[in-house]
Design an enzyme around this catalytic site. Sequence first.
Site, mmCIF file in Angstrom:
data_model
loop_
_atom_site.group_PDB
_atom_site.id
_atom_site.type_symbol
_atom_site.label_atom_id
_atom_site.label_comp_id
_atom_site.label_asym_id
_atom_site.label_seq_id
_atom_site.Cartn_x
_atom_site.Cartn_y
_atom_site.Cartn_z
ATOM 1 N N ASP A 37 33.276 30.275 38.279
ATOM 2 C CA ASP A 37 34.332 29.295 38.163
ATOM 3 C C ASP A 37 35.371 29.527 37.174
ATOM 4 O OD1 ASP A 37 35.907 27.117 37.816
ATOM 5 O OD2 ASP A 37 34.080 25.581 37.469
ATOM 6 N N LEU A 38 36.666 29.911 37.433
ATOM 7 C CA LEU A 38 37.331 30.370 36.732
ATOM 8 C C LEU A 38 37.955 29.250 35.509
ATOM 9 C CD1 LEU A 38 37.536 32.770 38.600
ATOM 10 C CD2 LEU A 38 40.294 33.046 38.020
ATOM 11 N N ALA A 61 42.867 30.937 42.071
ATOM 12 C CA ALA A 61 44.050 30.513 41.354
ATOM 13 C C ALA A 61 44.229 29.015 41.428
ATOM 14 C CB ALA A 61 45.473 31.056 41.930
ATOM 15 N N ASP A 103 55.696 34.465 43.645
ATOM 16 C CA ASP A 103 57.266 34.432 43.266
ATOM 17 C C ASP A 103 57.763 33.544 42.508
ATOM 18 O OD1 ASP A 103 56.346 32.447 45.328
ATOM 19 O OD2 ASP A 103 58.462 32.092 45.903
ATOM 20 N N TYR A 126 53.247 25.966 36.677
ATOM 21 C CA TYR A 126 52.619 27.045 37.557
ATOM 22 C C TYR A 126 53.036 28.413 37.542
ATOM 23 C CZ TYR A 126 51.235 29.471 41.797
ATOM 24 O OH TYR A 126 50.765 30.287 42.889
#
Length: 291
Positions: A37-38, A61, A103, A126
């Site tokens: 779990d980041l 992410a 991007d 983000y």
Amino acid sequence: MKILVTGRDGQVARSLAERGAGLAGVELVFAARPDCDLAEPGSAAAYVATVKPDLVVNAAAYTAVDKAETEEALAYRVNAEGAGEVAAAAAAVGAPVIHLSTDYVYDGSGDAPLTEDRAIAPLGAYGRTKASGEDQVRTANPDHLILRTAWVHSPFGHNFVKTMLRLSAERDELSVVADQRGSPTSALDLAGVILALAERRLGGDARGWGETYHAAGAGEASWAEFAAEIMRQAGATIQIRPIATADYPTPARRPAWSVLSGAKLRGAFGIGLGDWEEALLPVVARLVGER
């Protein structure tokens, strides 16, 4: 060779599972919460140390672009600190890392395909957290590849293609933003590139590593053009009405221009992603067939 992939339930990880199935000499290990779990400091490091992979693909992410405007601390923990933790843990076991970025690190200005030497200037939370994640990966593990991608779609999870097909069965007309242009990218094709890069690195060829690359579908489209092509391939008769970004306000600003050039990736490795329209065909065919 053992490849650890974080973000097990995401589009890229599921595409890697499909594309990597049956590859000789390749063991894919997929990590997900709560084991890896980041959002929890130390969780990813402990998991990587236990698995001891030969290479790590960080596909996990925080991707809720609008929600990140009010949850930037959580997005930063996952996209920046968590990414750095994964990269550092990979370095500790002697593993290279392939890290996926976006991007959204760009400011949306321009009218020519963006190259990797273009200065980044994220417009929202983000993008800021993903840009910080790139920096932390670079610092934590010199043996890295950072792949910026865009407008990802696949037969899996939640994405623009699935949303458009669902709405096409409910409405006669769809209003879609026409003044944002980018590079639609098939996660299946992206997975193929990732696996090719991983196999080359684990074969002992480190040329081109320690760099950032764009890995996105070739060509460009607006969201409205993307939607129209989805409908054409699906055989749907629904009308796509182009609108301006101002007509569809969102909490987070999106880049107006994020068409990514894949020239650096092709030059370094001789591989890249094909035209986005062609890559869309099998995705639409599968989703239509599943109805």
